[in-house]
Design a protein around this motif. Structure first.
Motif, PDB file in Angstrom:
ATOM      1  N   PHE A  66       6.927 -44.974 -19.410  1.00 36.12           N
ATOM      2  CA  PHE A  66       7.335 -44.873 -20.817  1.00 36.12           C
ATOM      3  C   PHE A  66       7.185 -46.223 -21.521  1.00 36.12           C
ATOM      4  O   PHE A  66       6.651 -46.305 -22.631  1.00 36.12           O
ATOM      5  CB  PHE A  66       8.775 -44.382 -20.921  1.00 36.12           C
ATOM      6  N   PHE A  67       7.685 -47.285 -20.876  1.00 35.91           N
ATOM      7  CA  PHE A  67       7.627 -48.599 -21.523  1.00 35.91           C
ATOM      8  C   PHE A  67       6.261 -49.268 -21.354  1.00 35.91           C
ATOM      9  O   PHE A  67       5.915 -50.163 -22.124  1.00 35.91           O
ATOM     10  CB  PHE A  67       8.727 -49.502 -20.958  1.00 35.91           C
ATOM     11  N   ARG A  68       5.467 -48.792 -20.388  1.00 31.72           N
ATOM     12  CA  ARG A  68       4.142 -49.394 -20.162  1.00 31.72           C
ATOM     13  C   ARG A  68       3.077 -48.779 -21.057  1.00 31.72           C
ATOM     14  O   ARG A  68       2.202 -49.493 -21.572  1.00 31.72           O
ATOM     15  CB  ARG A  68       3.757 -49.215 -18.692  1.00 31.72           C
ATOM     16  N   LEU A  69       3.165 -47.469 -21.289  1.00 28.65           N
ATOM     17  CA  LEU A  69       2.118 -46.772 -22.032  1.00 28.65           C
ATOM     18  C   LEU A  69       2.413 -46.794 -23.532  1.00 28.65           C
ATOM     19  O   LEU A  69       3.505 -46.419 -23.974  1.00 28.65           O
ATOM     20  CB  LEU A  69       1.990 -45.330 -21.546  1.00 28.65           C
ATOM     21  N   LYS A  70       1.434 -47.219 -24.295  1.00 22.72           N
ATOM     22  CA  LYS A  70       1.590 -47.337 -25.747  1.00 22.72           C
ATOM     23  C   LYS A  70       1.861 -45.982 -26.398  1.00 22.72           C
ATOM     24  O   LYS A  70       2.561 -45.892 -27.406  1.00 22.72           O
ATOM     25  CB  LYS A  70       0.328 -47.967 -26.335  1.00 22.72           C
TER      26      LYS A  70
END
Length: 562
Positions: A66-70
């Motif tokens: 969630f926090f890695r993928l834009k």
């Protein structure tokens, strides 16, 4: 006896409160069982499911993705963007409207109030659908503007979403602030005026800070409603994704969804909503806003010209708010063929829905009626134990009941499916799970209405009945409940209105045989059957208006308890 005196309760009621395993103990136990089963247990399963990857291995990879993928981060930012802007614009409209209607003798106040409440109770997705008919790619206003040479885009995209949210939810600000402005102590305002402060400085430095707790509560309602809404971004987004849409798409996807990621997105939605709630309470708790309330403001009598101008200004705002309802009713009588409207009026759209989707209409009213009956009964008895049988157990139960306030409808639907999609309790795919979702989602409003009524009732009536030998349970049903019924029914009717219009949880939980009007409208709009969609939306609009008039009649001079 000293303990009784400190709490302000009579010796008789104090002795009764110490008895164990009476009727009210049974009510508390049933309340805990119900809410643990349908709130705590589903939420636990939701968070638990978010901690496992697609292979069933324990992992925090979903949160990492969630926090890695834009793609996911942008959905969160988009949710905050549209919700934040809608809240700001709702304040800019709602506060002046409330100030004008409460402080000045403008005309048509009753009409303005009823139209504002009517626009609030109409579901946002109907507003979105109406603006598509007017300002969409082929909307009649869009075509008219192009014909006269005025360039205009469409209502689609984030700007359209903010526009619809603002018109839909500014009544929250209006209703909250109106109540605060009617009871504010004017001593500080008069002191500021005597010191030479201008009207604007007095409003900015004195009035607004005094009503900040109420204003922030209204702003919280606007933000939470916008943040949780599914239908409007889905209809108007056209590629603009927000978190509720992503959670729905990840959970229900024809290409193979990712339930674990859907659970993660749902958990993040709840965390964000809860954080906003605690943030609002933190800012309110930093200062003391207590007032004596001895000198309430007087209505200023304006000269004719300013009075007419302010009345017209207020009417323009509420009329724009009511355009969606008027649009769906009018277009439901226009001849259509698929997405194309033709000249002339007919009842073909109504004939078609009665032939094609009569079951959706029956489902809507039958499911909602069952839900409201449960809510009224629960509202009566649970409000009583919260107000009259105060303890750490009832306080905790009250907190659990309020959890749905911060749960978006899509999240509630997903959590119920995860919890009850397998034996021993298999509810997925049945009408029962829809009723459960409606009760859980709307019950807090009925309970709040019931507690407000009960707090205004004198304990002496109950004590007199019990002293004459009538058992406490019979006393409640023969006296207290009867006194509460008018207020509880008005709150129940308002819950009924929001239930028949419910889309967010329904669209996750329904299947073909349990489709409702709101889901069918959503499907008709996506398949460009605008005539039938308008006819179904008109049925909801008329139902909302009739319910509102009934609630207003029940409340009498007190007005609606929203």
């Amino acid at each position: 006896m000293q303990r009784t005196a400190r709490t302000g309760a009579s010796p008789l009621l104090s002795r009764l409160s110490l008895r164990k395993w009476d009727f009210w103990t049974f009510v508390i136990i049933v309340g805990y069982l119900f809410f643990f089963t349908f709130i705590i247990y589903p939420l636990f399963n939701l968070f638990y499911a978010s901690l496992f990857d697609e292979n069933g291995s324990f992992s925090l990879a979903n949160y990492g993705d969630f926090f890695r993928l834009k793609y996911f981060r942008n959905a969160l930012l988009n949710s905050f963007l549209v919700s934040g802007l809608a809240t700001v614009f709702a304040i800019l409209i709602g506060v002046p409207m409330a100030y004008i209607t409460t402080r000045y003798n403008i005309g048509c106040k009753g009409l303005i109030n009823i139209l504002i409440i009517m626009s609030l109770l109409s579901p946002p997705f109907i507003g979105a659908y109406s603006w598509i008919l007017m300002l969409g790619n082929n909307g009649f206003i869009t075509r008219f503007l192009h014909e006269i040479g005025i360039p205009f885009g469409t209502v689609y995209g984030w700007k359209g979403i903010v526009f619809v949210f603002t018109l839909q939810f500014y009544p929250h600000i209006y209703l909250y602030v109106s109540g605060a402005l009617k009871t504010i102590d004017t001593s500080l305002e008069e002191a500021a005026e005597s010191l030479g402060h201008s009207s604007f400085r007095r409003l900015w430095n004195i009035t607004l800070p005094l009503i900040f707790p109420t204003l922030s509560a209204g702003a919280l309602m606007v933000f939470m409603a916008s943040f949780a809404d599914f239908g409007t971004p889905m209809l108007l987004g056209q590629g603009f994704k927000v978190l509720p849409i992503l959670a729905y798409e990840q959970f229900i996807s024809e290409m193979g969804g990712n339930p674990a990621m859907a659970s993660t997105l749902s958990a993040i939605l709840i965390i964000c909503s809860t954080s906003i709630l605690f943030l609002q309470r933190y800012f309110v708790s930093r200062k003391n806003y207590a007032m004596s309330g001895m000198r309430t403001p007087k209505v200023v009598k304006l000269r004719r010209t300013p009075r007419i101008l302010l009345t017209l200004g207020a009417l323009v705002v509420v009329c724009i708010s009511m355009i969606p309802q008027v649009t769906v009713v009018v277009t439901s009588f226009i001849k259509t063929k698929g997405p194309v409207f033709h000249k002339g009026f007919s009842l073909d759209s109504y004939k078609e829905i009665l032939f094609r989707v009569p079951r959706a209409i029956m489902n809507t009213y039958s499911f909602s009626l069952i839900s409201i009956l449960i809510m009224i009964v629960f509202g009566l008895v649970l409000a009583y134990i919260i107000v009259r049988r105060k303890s750490k157990w009832t306080a905790a139960l009250d907190g659990i009941i309020m959890i749905p306030y911060v749960m978006p409808g899509t999240v509630l639907g997903i959590s119920l499916i995860i919890a009850f999609n397998k034996p021993p309790v298999l509810l997925t795919g049945t009408w029962i799970i829809l009723v459960v979702a409606y009760v859980v989602r709307k019950l807090p409003y009925t309970i709040r209405s019931s507690t407000a009524i009960l707090q205004g009732l004198d304990r002496g009536v109950e004590e007199a009945s019990i002293s004459l030998g009538v058992p406490p349970m019979r006393t409640f049903f023969k006296t207290t409940a009867r006194l509460m019924i008018p207020g509880v029914l008005s709150g129940g009717i308002l819950s009924w209105v929001t239930t028949i219009n419910e889309l967010s949880s329904t669209i996750v939980l329904y299947y073909g045989a349990t489709a409702t009007i709101s889901v069918t409208i959503y499907s008709e709009v996506f398949t460009s059957n605008y005539g039938t969609g308008a006819a179904l939306a008109s049925i909801l609009t008329i139902s909302t208006l009739i319910s509102l008039l009934i609630a207003n009649k029940l409340m009498g001079k007190k007005g609606l308890n929203i």
